[in-house]
Scaffold this motif. Structure first.
Motif, PDB file in Angstrom:
ATOM      1  N   GLU A 189       0.652  -1.221  -0.084  1.00 14.24           N
ATOM      2  CA  GLU A 189      -0.024  -0.067   0.003  1.00 14.24           C
ATOM      3  C   GLU A 189       0.777   1.322   0.270  1.00 14.24           C
ATOM      4  O   GLU A 189       0.478   2.125  -0.654  1.00 14.24           O
ATOM      5  CB  GLU A 189      -1.019  -0.085   1.306  1.00 14.24           C
ATOM      6  N   LYS A 190       1.772   1.270   0.893  1.00 13.88           N
ATOM      7  CA  LYS A 190       2.761   2.610   1.076  1.00 13.88           C
ATOM      8  C   LYS A 190       3.973   2.378   0.059  1.00 13.88           C
ATOM      9  O   LYS A 190       4.932   1.095   0.588  1.00 13.88           O
ATOM     10  CB  LYS A 190       3.032   2.780   2.404  1.00 13.88           C
ATOM     11  N   MET A 191       4.204   3.157  -0.839  1.00 12.44           N
ATOM     12  CA  MET A 191       5.379   2.606  -1.574  1.00 12.44           C
ATOM     13  C   MET A 191       6.117   4.435  -1.939  1.00 12.44           C
ATOM     14  O   MET A 191       5.419   5.287  -1.631  1.00 12.44           O
ATOM     15  CB  MET A 191       5.292   2.163  -2.871  1.00 12.44           C
ATOM     16  N   SER A 192       7.339   4.064  -1.881  1.00  9.47           N
ATOM     17  CA  SER A 192       8.105   5.264  -2.165  1.00  9.47           C
ATOM     18  C   SER A 192       8.121   5.977  -3.546  1.00  9.47           C
ATOM     19  O   SER A 192       7.468   4.976  -4.411  1.00  9.47           O
ATOM     20  CB  SER A 192       9.603   5.338  -1.913  1.00  9.47           C
ATOM     21  N   ASP A 193       8.365   7.016  -3.924  1.00  8.47           N
ATOM     22  CA  ASP A 193       8.268   7.353  -5.290  1.00  8.47           C
ATOM     23  C   ASP A 193       9.024   6.778  -6.281  1.00  8.47           C
ATOM     24  O   ASP A 193       8.442   6.233  -7.450  1.00  8.47           O
ATOM     25  CB  ASP A 193       8.603   9.100  -5.559  1.00  8.47           C
ATOM     26  N   GLU A 248       9.443   3.479  -6.136  1.00  3.18           N
ATOM     27  CA  GLU A 248       8.997   2.248  -5.852  1.00  3.18           C
ATOM     28  C   GLU A 248       7.664   2.311  -6.949  1.00  3.18           C
ATOM     29  O   GLU A 248       7.221   1.273  -7.544  1.00  3.18           O
ATOM     30  CB  GLU A 248       8.536   1.629  -4.578  1.00  3.18           C
ATOM     31  N   ASN A 267      -1.409   3.475  -9.945  1.00  2.00           N
ATOM     32  CA  ASN A 267      -0.577   4.289  -9.886  1.00  2.00           C
ATOM     33  C   ASN A 267      -0.364   5.060 -11.069  1.00  2.00           C
ATOM     34  O   ASN A 267       0.551   5.900 -11.322  1.00  2.00           O
ATOM     35  CB  ASN A 267       0.662   3.692  -9.541  1.00  2.00           C
TER      36      ASN A 267
END
Length: 159
Positions: free
Chosen positions: A45-49, A51, A111
């Motif tokens: 769910e949470k990713m860096s830019d 990723e 995304n």
């Protein structure tokens, strides 16, 4: 003309599947219509830019593998052209008039689309600045393609 819809993610809701099936059936007398559904990239769910870009790139590779070199690509993108139904109809009509026999509409994953897909697209189309579920967007797009075909044939549907 072949109109292909390439999408990322599996369509799950029964009412959306039924709606797309209905408009696909309605399109059948006028154009060849094909939906290519690609798996979405499994990601947390949470990713860096960085990723997020990697996910979009992997999905983009799968998308581009489905696009033939001679196809005219229309990518759905938030910063694309804001067209009316008549504008979309005119675009499809112009493509057919000037010899384009294969049009591919692309809806990316949650995304968005990779830079490679956006570069491949000859046209970028937006349905507005509101965020819509990608699965619902499929139904809206298929209905608008059907509407465009009916407009171009001068048949009663569009009001």
């Amino acid at each position: 003309m072949l109109i292909q819809l390439v999408t990322v993610g599996k369509l799950k809701e029964k009412y959306l599947v039924q709606g797309i099936a209905e408009y696909s059936k309605r399109l059948a007398p006028y154009v060849k219509f094909q939906v290519t559904e690609l798996p979405d990239e499994q990601a947390p769910e949470k990713m860096s830019d960085a990723e997020v870009e990697q996910v979009k790139d992997r999905e983009g590779e799968r998308i581009l593998a489905q696009v033939k070199p001679d196809a005219h690509v229309v990518a759905l993108a938030i910063n694309g052209h804001l067209w009316s139904s008549e504008d979309l109809a005119a675009h499809i009509d112009k493509l057919g008039t000037y010899g384009t026999s294969h049009v591919v509409f692309i809806i990316g994953g949650s995304n968005g689309l990779s830079d490679a897909v956006l570069r491949r697209a000859q046209t970028k189309l937006s349905f507005g600045r509101m965020t819509l579920p990608h699965q619902l967007m499929r139904l809206v797009l298929v209905e608008q393609i059907y509407r465009a075909v009916k407009i171009n044939r001068g048949e009663p549907y569009h009001k």
